[in-house]
Design a protein around this motif. Structure first.
Motif, PDB file in Angstrom:
ATOM      1  N   ASP A  81       0.840  -1.209   0.000  1.00 26.97           N
ATOM      2  CA  ASP A  81       0.000   0.000   0.000  1.00 26.97           C
ATOM      3  C   ASP A  81       0.872   1.255   0.000  1.00 26.97           C
ATOM      4  O   ASP A  81       0.626   2.205  -0.733  1.00 26.97           O
ATOM      5  CB  ASP A  81      -0.907   0.029   1.232  1.00 26.97           C
ATOM      6  CG  ASP A  81      -1.934  -1.091   1.270  1.00 26.97           C
ATOM      7  OD1 ASP A  81      -2.254  -1.652   0.213  1.00 26.97           O
ATOM      8  OD2 ASP A  81      -2.404  -1.411   2.383  1.00 26.97           O
ATOM      9  N   ILE A  85       1.167   4.222  -2.997  1.00 27.67           N
ATOM     10  CA  ILE A  85       1.011   5.664  -2.811  1.00 27.67           C
ATOM     11  C   ILE A  85       2.223   6.404  -3.372  1.00 27.67           C
ATOM     12  O   ILE A  85       2.091   7.382  -4.126  1.00 27.67           O
ATOM     13  CB  ILE A  85       0.828   5.991  -1.322  1.00 27.67           C
ATOM     14  CG1 ILE A  85      -0.454   5.364  -0.790  1.00 27.67           C
ATOM     15  CG2 ILE A  85       0.808   7.508  -1.098  1.00 27.67           C
ATOM     16  CD1 ILE A  85      -0.565   5.378   0.722  1.00 27.67           C
ATOM     17  N   TYR A  86       3.409   5.945  -3.013  1.00 29.10           N
ATOM     18  CA  TYR A  86       4.649   6.595  -3.439  1.00 29.10           C
ATOM     19  C   TYR A  86       4.770   6.612  -4.964  1.00 29.10           C
ATOM     20  O   TYR A  86       5.210   7.604  -5.557  1.00 29.10           O
ATOM     21  CB  TYR A  86       5.822   5.853  -2.813  1.00 29.10           C
ATOM     22  CG  TYR A  86       7.183   6.384  -3.167  1.00 29.10           C
ATOM     23  CD1 TYR A  86       7.511   7.717  -3.014  1.00 29.10           C
ATOM     24  CD2 TYR A  86       8.167   5.522  -3.646  1.00 29.10           C
ATOM     25  CE1 TYR A  86       8.768   8.198  -3.327  1.00 29.10           C
ATOM     26  CE2 TYR A  86       9.433   5.982  -3.962  1.00 29.10           C
ATOM     27  CZ  TYR A  86       9.724   7.322  -3.802  1.00 29.10           C
ATOM     28  OH  TYR A  86      10.981   7.779  -4.122  1.00 29.10           O
ATOM     29  N   ASP A  89       1.041   8.662  -6.490  1.00 26.99           N
ATOM     30  CA  ASP A  89       0.622   9.988  -6.046  1.00 26.99           C
ATOM     31  C   ASP A  89       1.758  10.983  -6.269  1.00 26.99           C
ATOM     32  O   ASP A  89       2.788  10.921  -5.592  1.00 26.99           O
ATOM     33  CB  ASP A  89       0.252   9.946  -4.561  1.00 26.99           C
ATOM     34  CG  ASP A  89      -0.303  11.273  -4.057  1.00 26.99           C
ATOM     35  OD1 ASP A  89      -0.270  12.271  -4.801  1.00 26.99           O
ATOM     36  OD2 ASP A  89      -0.767  11.310  -2.902  1.00 26.99           O
ATOM     37  N   CYS A  92       3.399  12.726  -3.274  1.00 26.41           N
ATOM     38  CA  CYS A  92       4.145  11.950  -2.276  1.00 26.41           C
ATOM     39  C   CYS A  92       5.581  11.775  -2.741  1.00 26.41           C
ATOM     40  O   CYS A  92       5.834  11.149  -3.767  1.00 26.41           O
ATOM     41  CB  CYS A  92       3.487  10.581  -2.091  1.00 26.41           C
ATOM     42  SG  CYS A  92       4.316   9.528  -0.884  1.00 26.41           S
ATOM     43  N   PRO A  98       3.360   8.443   3.909  1.00 27.55           N
ATOM     44  CA  PRO A  98       2.139   7.738   4.314  1.00 27.55           C
ATOM     45  C   PRO A  98       2.182   7.246   5.751  1.00 27.55           C
ATOM     46  O   PRO A  98       1.175   7.346   6.470  1.00 27.55           O
ATOM     47  CB  PRO A  98       2.066   6.571   3.316  1.00 27.55           C
ATOM     48  CG  PRO A  98       2.826   7.039   2.126  1.00 27.55           C
ATOM     49  CD  PRO A  98       3.931   7.879   2.671  1.00 27.55           C
ATOM     50  N   TYR A 102      -0.447  10.112   6.192  1.00 27.23           N
ATOM     51  CA  TYR A 102      -1.567   9.840   5.280  1.00 27.23           C
ATOM     52  C   TYR A 102      -2.637   9.003   5.968  1.00 27.23           C
ATOM     53  O   TYR A 102      -2.448   7.816   6.231  1.00 27.23           O
ATOM     54  CB  TYR A 102      -1.077   9.124   4.027  1.00 27.23           C
ATOM     55  CG  TYR A 102      -0.364  10.006   3.025  1.00 27.23           C
ATOM     56  CD1 TYR A 102       0.300  11.169   3.411  1.00 27.23           C
ATOM     57  CD2 TYR A 102      -0.335   9.666   1.682  1.00 27.23           C
ATOM     58  CE1 TYR A 102       0.954  11.961   2.496  1.00 27.23           C
ATOM     59  CE2 TYR A 102       0.314  10.451   0.750  1.00 27.23           C
ATOM     60  CZ  TYR A 102       0.963  11.601   1.154  1.00 27.23           C
ATOM     61  OH  TYR A 102       1.608  12.375   0.245  1.00 27.23           O
ATOM     62  N   PHE A 105      -3.692   5.624   4.253  1.00 24.39           N
ATOM     63  CA  PHE A 105      -2.791   4.502   4.523  1.00 24.39           C
ATOM     64  C   PHE A 105      -2.981   3.973   5.938  1.00 24.39           C
ATOM     65  O   PHE A 105      -3.069   2.765   6.159  1.00 24.39           O
ATOM     66  CB  PHE A 105      -1.339   4.943   4.322  1.00 24.39           C
ATOM     67  CG  PHE A 105      -0.347   3.920   4.793  1.00 24.39           C
ATOM     68  CD1 PHE A 105      -0.067   2.800   4.032  1.00 24.39           C
ATOM     69  CD2 PHE A 105       0.292   4.073   6.012  1.00 24.39           C
ATOM     70  CE1 PHE A 105       0.840   1.837   4.488  1.00 24.39           C
ATOM     71  CE2 PHE A 105       1.193   3.128   6.473  1.00 24.39           C
ATOM     72  CZ  PHE A 105       1.467   2.007   5.702  1.00 24.39           C
ATOM     73  N   LEU A 152      -4.181   2.419  -3.242  1.00 26.35           N
ATOM     74  CA  LEU A 152      -4.012   3.853  -3.006  1.00 26.35           C
ATOM     75  C   LEU A 152      -5.360   4.410  -2.601  1.00 26.35           C
ATOM     76  O   LEU A 152      -6.306   4.430  -3.404  1.00 26.35           O
ATOM     77  CB  LEU A 152      -3.505   4.559  -4.259  1.00 26.35           C
ATOM     78  CG  LEU A 152      -3.584   6.098  -4.265  1.00 26.35           C
ATOM     79  CD1 LEU A 152      -2.872   6.707  -3.074  1.00 26.35           C
ATOM     80  CD2 LEU A 152      -3.052   6.669  -5.562  1.00 26.35           C
ATOM     81  N   ASP A 154      -6.568   7.755  -1.707  1.00 26.78           N
ATOM     82  CA  ASP A 154      -6.064   9.126  -1.791  1.00 26.78           C
ATOM     83  C   ASP A 154      -6.996  10.089  -1.072  1.00 26.78           C
ATOM     84  O   ASP A 154      -8.193  10.115  -1.340  1.00 26.78           O
ATOM     85  CB  ASP A 154      -5.915   9.508  -3.258  1.00 26.78           C
ATOM     86  CG  ASP A 154      -5.042  10.728  -3.457  1.00 26.78           C
ATOM     87  OD1 ASP A 154      -4.297  11.084  -2.520  1.00 26.78           O
ATOM     88  OD2 ASP A 154      -5.089  11.319  -4.548  1.00 26.78           O
ATOM     89  N   SER A 172      -7.038   2.033  -7.131  1.00 26.28           N
ATOM     90  CA  SER A 172      -6.867   3.405  -6.648  1.00 26.28           C
ATOM     91  C   SER A 172      -8.237   4.023  -6.408  1.00 26.28           C
ATOM     92  O   SER A 172      -9.133   3.932  -7.260  1.00 26.28           O
ATOM     93  CB  SER A 172      -6.085   4.248  -7.658  1.00 26.28           C
ATOM     94  OG  SER A 172      -4.740   3.814  -7.745  1.00 26.28           O
TER      95      SER A 172
END
Length: 263
Positions: A81, A85-86, A89, A92, A98, A102, A105, A152, A154, A172
């Motif tokens: 996860d 995100i990395y 997004d 990020c 996160p 975040y 997350f 993700l 967000d 996502s």
């Protein structure tokens, strides 16, 4: 990236943060530098965020450590996860973000513990974690729902997942998405979201409908029927507006409704 590599990445970035912002040294020391692995780091961060008078940090942190220690696959899922995100997004710039900041997350990590407790029939405690997750992160995921990894979530505010929902790997999801039922039906009554799907902000998917692999749901849509794989739907109620331009909408994170021509 293997979980050991993710952990080393977190420690390197933590050192950089402390050099640049000494005021965050206590947080980094508690969550990262005093921990021997990512499971312990997750336990510390979640316990800090979820501690209440009902269950203190001194009670929560050992619980999280035990669950993550007994089920290392949960830590691996959280690492996936984090990397999702990395990688997806653009806001990020470190996998450490996160873990520290975040709420999407952190809510998913809390869900993973609650889900394991649910499977072990410790349902009152699982529901307690759902409650404090909702209070702390404005995210409400029933612990019986089944969620894969590489997710993700967000922004995450007002994300709601019902009891029988299924979300596969590599999806996502933007804020204010609901995976809900349509009334008082029992049994399997919540959506199935297949891999590679992108759910736009504010989408409401209701009932036991299936969002097919690689599909895209436009922001603000209300989905009441199955969505075929690799299609884009939008509207209230949602209708097919074309074939998804990307093979993997979840990875591309393009919320526009531009579509490629059907072959």
């Amino acid at each position: 990236m293997a979980i050991g590599e993710v952990w080393e990445h977190l420690k390197r970035d933590g050192t950089t943060v402390v050099e640049q912002e000494p005021g965050l040294a206590h947080l980094l020391r508690d969550v990262v530098f005093l921990r021997s692995n990512m499971g312990e780091a997750l336990s510390a961060r979640l316990a800090r965020r979820l501690a209440r008078e009902d269950m203190t940090r001194a009670e929560l942190e050992p619980l999280f450590n035990q669950i993550f220690g007994d089920h290392p696959e949960l830590v691996s899922q959280a690492a996936r996860d984090m990397m999702a995100i990395y990688e997806r997004d653009p806001a990020c710039f470190s996998p450490l973000e996160p873990l520290l900041f975040y709420k999407g997350f952190l809510a998913l990590a809390t869900y993973r513990v609650a889900h394991q407790l649910w499977l072990e029939e410790r349902r009152w405690l699982a529901l307690y974690l759902q409650s404090v997750m909702s209070e702390a992160f404005a995210v409400d995921i029933h612990p019986a729902a089944r969620i894969g990894c590489g997710i993700l979530l967000d922004h995450a505010t007002s994300f709601v997942v019902g009891e029988t929902a299924i979300i596969e790997n590599d999806v996502s999801i933007l804020h204010e998405v609901t995976l809900g039922g349509t009334g008082k039906d029992t049994g399997d009554r919540h959506p199935i979201v297949r891999s590679g799907v992108l759910l736009g902000a504010g989408a409401k998917i209701l009932g036991r409908v299936e969002i097919g692999t690689g599909a895209k749901v436009g922001a603000g849509s209300v989905v009441l029927a199955d969505v075929p794989p690799h299609t884009t739907v939008a509207g209230v109620p949602a209708v097919i507006v074309g074939v998804a331009r990307e093979e993997n909408p979840a990875g591309e994170m393009d919320q526009s409704l531009e579509c490629r021509k059907s072959e």
